[in-house]
Design a protein around this motif. Structure first.
Motif, PDB file in Angstrom:
ATOM      1  N   LYS A 176      74.774  82.508 -32.362  1.00 35.07           N
ATOM      2  CA  LYS A 176      75.801  82.888 -33.331  1.00 35.07           C
ATOM      3  C   LYS A 176      77.065  82.058 -33.080  1.00 35.07           C
ATOM      4  O   LYS A 176      77.672  81.527 -34.014  1.00 35.07           O
ATOM      5  CB  LYS A 176      76.086  84.388 -33.171  1.00 35.07           C
ATOM      6  CG  LYS A 176      76.981  84.948 -34.254  1.00 35.07           C
ATOM      7  CD  LYS A 176      77.163  86.456 -34.077  1.00 35.07           C
ATOM      8  CE  LYS A 176      78.009  86.755 -32.871  1.00 35.07           C
ATOM      9  NZ  LYS A 176      78.108  88.182 -32.554  1.00 35.07           N
ATOM     10  N   HIS A 177      77.411  81.951 -31.801  1.00 36.65           N
ATOM     11  CA  HIS A 177      78.623  81.198 -31.471  1.00 36.65           C
ATOM     12  C   HIS A 177      78.501  79.727 -31.862  1.00 36.65           C
ATOM     13  O   HIS A 177      79.454  79.125 -32.352  1.00 36.65           O
ATOM     14  CB  HIS A 177      78.922  81.316 -29.980  1.00 36.65           C
ATOM     15  CG  HIS A 177      79.563  82.616 -29.634  1.00 36.65           C
ATOM     16  ND1 HIS A 177      80.152  82.865 -28.426  1.00 36.65           N
ATOM     17  CD2 HIS A 177      79.708  83.747 -30.354  1.00 36.65           C
ATOM     18  CE1 HIS A 177      80.632  84.094 -28.417  1.00 36.65           C
ATOM     19  NE2 HIS A 177      80.370  84.655 -29.572  1.00 36.65           N
TER      20      HIS A 177
ATOM     21  N   LEU B 112      73.448  76.807 -23.782  1.00 39.49           N
ATOM     22  CA  LEU B 112      73.397  78.153 -23.212  1.00 39.49           C
ATOM     23  C   LEU B 112      72.336  78.986 -23.912  1.00 39.49           C
ATOM     24  O   LEU B 112      71.615  79.767 -23.267  1.00 39.49           O
ATOM     25  CB  LEU B 112      74.757  78.830 -23.350  1.00 39.49           C
ATOM     26  CG  LEU B 112      75.800  78.469 -22.278  1.00 39.49           C
ATOM     27  CD1 LEU B 112      77.140  79.085 -22.611  1.00 39.49           C
ATOM     28  CD2 LEU B 112      75.333  78.945 -20.910  1.00 39.49           C
TER      29      LEU B 112
ATOM     30  N   MET C 233      73.512  85.818 -29.193  1.00 36.80           N
ATOM     31  CA  MET C 233      74.972  85.694 -29.176  1.00 36.80           C
ATOM     32  C   MET C 233      75.373  84.217 -29.130  1.00 36.80           C
ATOM     33  O   MET C 233      76.228  83.779 -29.892  1.00 36.80           O
ATOM     34  CB  MET C 233      75.535  86.428 -27.967  1.00 36.80           C
ATOM     35  CG  MET C 233      77.051  86.493 -27.965  1.00 36.80           C
ATOM     36  SD  MET C 233      77.694  87.178 -26.445  1.00 36.80           S
ATOM     37  CE  MET C 233      77.852  85.727 -25.447  1.00 36.80           C
ATOM     38  N   TYR C 234      74.708  83.462 -28.257  1.00 37.98           N
ATOM     39  CA  TYR C 234      75.071  82.045 -28.138  1.00 37.98           C
ATOM     40  C   TYR C 234      74.733  81.279 -29.412  1.00 37.98           C
ATOM     41  O   TYR C 234      75.482  80.400 -29.842  1.00 37.98           O
ATOM     42  CB  TYR C 234      74.384  81.412 -26.934  1.00 37.98           C
ATOM     43  CG  TYR C 234      74.933  81.904 -25.628  1.00 37.98           C
ATOM     44  CD1 TYR C 234      76.310  82.033 -25.449  1.00 37.98           C
ATOM     45  CD2 TYR C 234      74.093  82.245 -24.571  1.00 37.98           C
ATOM     46  CE1 TYR C 234      76.815  82.509 -24.252  1.00 37.98           C
ATOM     47  CE2 TYR C 234      74.601  82.708 -23.384  1.00 37.98           C
ATOM     48  CZ  TYR C 234      75.965  82.842 -23.227  1.00 37.98           C
ATOM     49  OH  TYR C 234      76.479  83.296 -22.065  1.00 37.98           O
TER      50      TYR C 234
ATOM     51  N   GLN D 203      69.064  78.177 -22.510  1.00 41.67           N
ATOM     52  CA  GLN D 203      68.835  78.647 -21.148  1.00 41.67           C
ATOM     53  C   GLN D 203      68.827  80.165 -21.033  1.00 41.67           C
ATOM     54  O   GLN D 203      68.439  80.709 -20.000  1.00 41.67           O
ATOM     55  CB  GLN D 203      69.931  78.090 -20.228  1.00 41.67           C
ATOM     56  CG  GLN D 203      69.800  76.588 -20.000  1.00 41.67           C
ATOM     57  CD  GLN D 203      70.975  76.053 -19.226  1.00 41.67           C
ATOM     58  OE1 GLN D 203      71.998  76.723 -19.114  1.00 41.67           O
ATOM     59  NE2 GLN D 203      70.848  74.847 -18.702  1.00 41.67           N
TER      60      GLN D 203
ATOM     61  N   LYS E 292      69.081  89.072 -26.376  1.00 42.41           N
ATOM     62  CA  LYS E 292      70.413  89.474 -26.839  1.00 42.41           C
ATOM     63  C   LYS E 292      71.428  88.349 -26.581  1.00 42.41           C
ATOM     64  O   LYS E 292      72.185  87.964 -27.473  1.00 42.41           O
ATOM     65  CB  LYS E 292      70.838  90.752 -26.101  1.00 42.41           C
ATOM     66  CG  LYS E 292      71.970  91.476 -26.809  1.00 42.41           C
ATOM     67  CD  LYS E 292      72.426  92.682 -25.991  1.00 42.41           C
ATOM     68  CE  LYS E 292      73.913  92.623 -25.768  1.00 42.41           C
ATOM     69  NZ  LYS E 292      74.326  93.102 -24.464  1.00 42.41           N
ATOM     70  N   THR E 293      71.428  87.824 -25.372  1.00 46.78           N
ATOM     71  CA  THR E 293      72.403  86.774 -25.069  1.00 46.78           C
ATOM     72  C   THR E 293      72.089  85.513 -25.852  1.00 46.78           C
ATOM     73  O   THR E 293      72.984  84.816 -26.310  1.00 46.78           O
ATOM     74  CB  THR E 293      72.412  86.447 -23.561  1.00 46.78           C
ATOM     75  OG1 THR E 293      71.074  86.306 -23.127  1.00 46.78           O
ATOM     76  CG2 THR E 293      73.124  87.517 -22.778  1.00 46.78           C
TER      77      THR E 293
ATOM     78  N   PHE F  13      77.233  75.721 -26.415  1.00 43.74           N
ATOM     79  CA  PHE F  13      76.636  76.980 -26.846  1.00 43.74           C
ATOM     80  C   PHE F  13      75.144  76.815 -27.089  1.00 43.74           C
ATOM     81  O   PHE F  13      74.343  77.684 -26.749  1.00 43.74           O
ATOM     82  CB  PHE F  13      77.314  77.487 -28.115  1.00 43.74           C
ATOM     83  CG  PHE F  13      78.587  78.228 -27.857  1.00 43.74           C
ATOM     84  CD1 PHE F  13      78.615  79.263 -26.931  1.00 43.74           C
ATOM     85  CD2 PHE F  13      79.758  77.889 -28.511  1.00 43.74           C
ATOM     86  CE1 PHE F  13      79.793  79.954 -26.689  1.00 43.74           C
ATOM     87  CE2 PHE F  13      80.926  78.567 -28.258  1.00 43.74           C
ATOM     88  CZ  PHE F  13      80.948  79.601 -27.348  1.00 43.74           C
TER      89      PHE F  13
END
Lengths: 289, 66
Positions: A271-272, A256, A268-269, A259, A264-265, A253
């Motif tokens: 957060k994960h 990611l 999210m990563y 990269q 936004k993405t 994560f």
């Protein structure tokens, strides 16, 4: 009166007294085994001695012997009941612990009082893996003759609690298979059933009949010992694997997130990755072993 | 696209984690362990959902692009 041969009388006496002694030992309880007080220790020896002589010596009157055994049995029982009730009585019968070392200093007076030489004290301490008096904060001579030792803070062994703040509780493992037979009672005690057990055994690729001993730990993991010792069982690495997977996911994560092209993405990563860390913290304390 | 591939691998790993937590939550006898494994399972649940969304987003994105 018919004259029975001596050896038959010995047999009858022996069997009767053996049964009687068995009942007496059950009455006296487990405490007698630890010889907590000198009195109980002596009572035990005397009962055994009387019983032994009584079986062998045919000249002895049986009634006298049995009366004597009963007296020797009843008194320890009465004294143990009394000492449960009263502290004073307990002090007299069982005695107090004597302090031999206090604040790291040997109490010479108490040593003499207990007729304990310094050599004996040292040898008892060595039995407790203490080779230097300087390591001892406090030591007592228990009424049963054992020495109890409290080590100084800096000499005490490291415990799990020192290393991990909130270690997960430990529960006793349950033995669920003995001699190839499934035992239902411990299985149901941990809320599992035969179906689950059969499935687990199948997963290991063995037959229930080949299992000599099977135990389930607090996380529901089954460990087995087989009759055939030539079969190599793979070490249970499932939890280690789990931890490794969690770590790998966390790293993935993070990669990611690095990269990611859009904000936004990336969020999210991130957060994960944080969640994965949370999982690691939550679960980690349970699967360290 | 590497992100697409990564997500698929991650999805598989997390699904396996999810299953492991589920069994551990069910078979643990300690209450705290049960709760912790259950919570971990819920988190993985949410992760799987979001990752799936992202994966389909990427797929449609590629489809649009080509």
């Amino acid at each position: 009166m018919i004259n029975i041969p001596n050896w038959i009388e010995v047999i009858i006496r022996s069997i009767c007294i053996l049964v009687g002694l068995f009942i007496i030992t059950k009455l006296l309880g487990k405490k007698q085994l630890s010889k907590l007080s000198f009195f109980e220790y002596i009572a035990g020896i005397t009962i055994g001695d009387i019983a032994g002589t009584l079986t062998m010596d045919l000249d002895l009157n049986l009634t006298n012997g049995i009366t004597s055994i009963l007296i020797w049995t009843i008194f320890p029982i009465i004294s143990s009941i009394l000492s449960l009730r009263s502290r004073k009585f307990r002090k007299v019968v069982e005695g107090n612990a004597t302090v031999l070392i206090k604040d790291g200093k040997v109490m010479e007076k108490n040593l003499t009082k207990e007729k304990y030489s310094i050599d004996e004290l040292l040898s008892q301490l060595r039995k407790k893996q203490v080779f230097q008096i300087a390591d001892v904060e406090f030591a007592t001579l228990e009424p049963c003759g054992e020495i109890s030792v409290l080590l100084k803070r800096e000499k005490q062994p490291l415990t799990v609690g020192d290393m991990i703040q909130n270690p997960s509780a430990i529960k006793e493992p349950q033995t669920v298979i003995m001699n190839g037979k499934i035992i239902d009672e411990p299985l149901s005690a941990i809320g599992l059933n035969r179906g689950w057990l059969k499935e687990e055994i199948e997963k290991l690729g063995i037959l229930t009949e080949n299992v000599f001993l099977g135990q389930v730990d607090q996380y529901g993991r089954l460990t087995v010992d087989l009759y055939d010792d030539k079969i190599q069982m793979p070490p249970s690495s499932s939890t280690q694997l789990l931890l490794a997977t969690i770590k790998k996911c966390e790293a993935d994560f993070e990669l990611l997130a690095l990269q990611a092209l859009s904000k936004k993405t990336k969020d999210m990563y991130d957060k994960h990755a944080k969640w994965m860390q949370e999982i690691k913290n939550k679960v980690g304390s349970h699967i360290i072993d | 696209m590497t992100e697409d591939y990564h997500i698929k691998v991650l999805l598989a790993s997390i699904k396996s984690l999810h299953a492991s937590f589920q069994t551990l939550a069910l078979t643990s006898s300690d209450d705290k362990a049960k709760r912790d494994f259950h919570e971990a399972m819920m988190i993985t649940d949410e992760m799987i959902d979001e990752l799936k969304n992202r994966a389909s987003e990427l797929e449609t994105g590629i489809a649009n692009g080509s």
